[in-house]
Design a protein around this motif. Structure first.
Motif, PDB file in Angstrom:
ATOM      1  N   LEU A   1      13.333 -22.303   8.413  1.00  0.00           N
ATOM      2  CA  LEU A   1      14.065 -21.916   9.618  1.00  0.00           C
ATOM      3  C   LEU A   1      14.792 -23.114  10.218  1.00  0.00           C
ATOM      4  O   LEU A   1      15.957 -23.012  10.619  1.00  0.00           O
ATOM      5  CB  LEU A   1      13.100 -21.326  10.653  1.00  0.00           C
ATOM      6  N   ILE A   2      14.127 -24.249  10.276  1.00  0.00           N
ATOM      7  CA  ILE A   2      14.728 -25.437  10.876  1.00  0.00           C
ATOM      8  C   ILE A   2      15.907 -25.942  10.053  1.00  0.00           C
ATOM      9  O   ILE A   2      16.977 -26.243  10.598  1.00  0.00           O
ATOM     10  CB  ILE A   2      13.675 -26.562  11.022  1.00  0.00           C
ATOM     11  N   TRP A   3      15.741 -26.016   8.741  1.00  0.00           N
ATOM     12  CA  TRP A   3      16.706 -26.691   7.887  1.00  0.00           C
ATOM     13  C   TRP A   3      17.687 -25.777   7.155  1.00  0.00           C
ATOM     14  O   TRP A   3      18.826 -26.171   6.891  1.00  0.00           O
ATOM     15  CB  TRP A   3      15.962 -27.542   6.853  1.00  0.00           C
TER      16      TRP A   3
ATOM     17  N   HIS B   1      18.172 -22.107   7.738  1.00  0.00           N
ATOM     18  CA  HIS B   1      18.670 -20.890   8.387  1.00  0.00           C
ATOM     19  C   HIS B   1      20.168 -21.022   8.653  1.00  0.00           C
ATOM     20  O   HIS B   1      20.622 -22.000   9.248  1.00  0.00           O
ATOM     21  CB  HIS B   1      17.923 -20.651   9.699  1.00  0.00           C
TER      22      HIS B   1
ATOM     23  N   SER C   1      17.141 -23.878  15.096  1.00  0.00           N
ATOM     24  CA  SER C   1      17.424 -24.624  13.871  1.00  0.00           C
ATOM     25  C   SER C   1      18.019 -25.982  14.221  1.00  0.00           C
ATOM     26  O   SER C   1      18.330 -26.271  15.373  1.00  0.00           O
ATOM     27  CB  SER C   1      18.378 -23.836  12.972  1.00  0.00           C
TER      28      SER C   1
ATOM     29  N   CYS D   1      24.247 -24.759   8.135  1.00  0.00           N
ATOM     30  CA  CYS D   1      22.817 -24.898   8.411  1.00  0.00           C
ATOM     31  C   CYS D   1      22.510 -26.384   8.541  1.00  0.00           C
ATOM     32  O   CYS D   1      23.335 -27.237   8.195  1.00  0.00           O
ATOM     33  CB  CYS D   1      21.953 -24.254   7.321  1.00  0.00           C
TER      34      CYS D   1
END
Length: 298
Positions: A144-146, A148, A277, A161
């Motif tokens: 999700l952080i990197w 998405h 994100s 992203c």
């Protein structure tokens, strides 16, 4: 000193301790002068914002050589290389993610989760209540952080992203490079004659050293100029992702800048959020004690 400033200083000290531990655990890091050699050459000149031309103060590539056999034999770096061609570099163009690309992303995350760097990072985040102890949940959190996809330009589908921005780089419609803070991508693009290193960016009398872990650079990519950008040099992808993930999760402000000391370098680490994100993340070298030691010993 305000309470907020005291808290930030304590937090920066704690992060320095953690990040130095991660530095020692980073066995996939490349060693300067052994696994790679850089040629810093001349100081790049000032160019005004939006300029598309700069004098070249480096007639040679930044990377004189890199041990590509070690790169291929280092699982996290090898799997990172598989991701670098998965993205559309132009913002405003919607990303289309294939099933194969999803598998490559999953395998890359699996690889970094197996490293001691990311295992220690996970334990730290669990101890701070910022991550589940379940490894599958942590993998989803990293995704999700990197990875998405979100809108960097709103006139199209999701076009960016955090990983693409930081590790690959993007070019905006006004011919401006954004992101691009990874040395492996820099080397690969330079090797493919798609990138031209113009010289280093540093204060007067503050010459970079071939052993520095962080450099500020000027370069053109696909004939588009980046007046100044900075990145770690020689570090593993898991080390960089670990540092920026910790800062991202430990502070909810949109922009976080932390002053840390890693190995013999004092640097700022900057993290900017894009909702849940990552928007961007990069290091800025402030000083290198090892450089001053070598200068005084000569």
């Amino acid at each position: 000193m305000s309470d907020k400033l005291k808290t930030m200083k304590r937090w920066a000290s704690q992060l320095s301790n953690l990040f130095n531990e991660l530095w020692r655990l980073d066995t996939n890091r490349m060693t300067p002068g052994v696994d790679y050699t850089i040629s810093v050459q001349g100081r790049a000149g000032f160019v005004s914002p939006g300029a598309q031309f700069a004098l070249d103060h480096a007639s040679l590539p930044l990377f004189s050589n890199v041990n590509e056999l070690k790169m291929r034999n280092t699982t996290t770096i090898f799997r990172l290389l598989r991701l670098l061609d998965n993205y559309e570099r132009s913002t405003g163009v919607a990303e289309r993610v294939t099933t194969e690309e999803k598998v490559e992303t999953s395998r890359f995350l699996d690889a970094i989760l197996e490293t001691e760097v990311m295992k220690r990072t996970h334990r730290y985040l669990v101890s701070k209540g910022q991550s589940s102890s379940n490894l599958r949940d942590f993998k989803s959190q990293l995704r999700l952080i990197w990875f998405h996809l979100y809108h960097r330009q709103r006139n199209t589908g999701p076009d960016s992203c955090g990983f693409e921005h930081v590790f690959v780089g993007e070019i905006k419609s006004n011919s401006e490079i954004t992101g691009f803070h990874n040395w492996i991508q820099f080397y690969m693009q330079e090797k493919g004659s798609l990138l031209d290193y113009k010289g280093y960016k540093a204060k007067e009398h503050d010459l970079p050293d071939e052993d520095d872990h962080v450099m500020s650079l000027q370069f053109s990519w696909h004939s588009v100029l980046k007046p100044v950008g900075s990145s770690f040099i020689g570090t593993s992808p898991e080390f960089e992702m670990a540092l920026f993930t910790v800062i991202f999760l430990m502070n909810t402000e949109r922009t976080t800048t932390v002053l840390v000391n890693i190995d013999q370098c004092q640097m700022e680490l900057v993290v900017i959020r894009h909702g849940r994100s990552l928007g961007t993340a990069y290091p800025k070298l402030l000083s290198s004690n090892s450089r001053h030691i070598r200068q005084h010993s000569q």
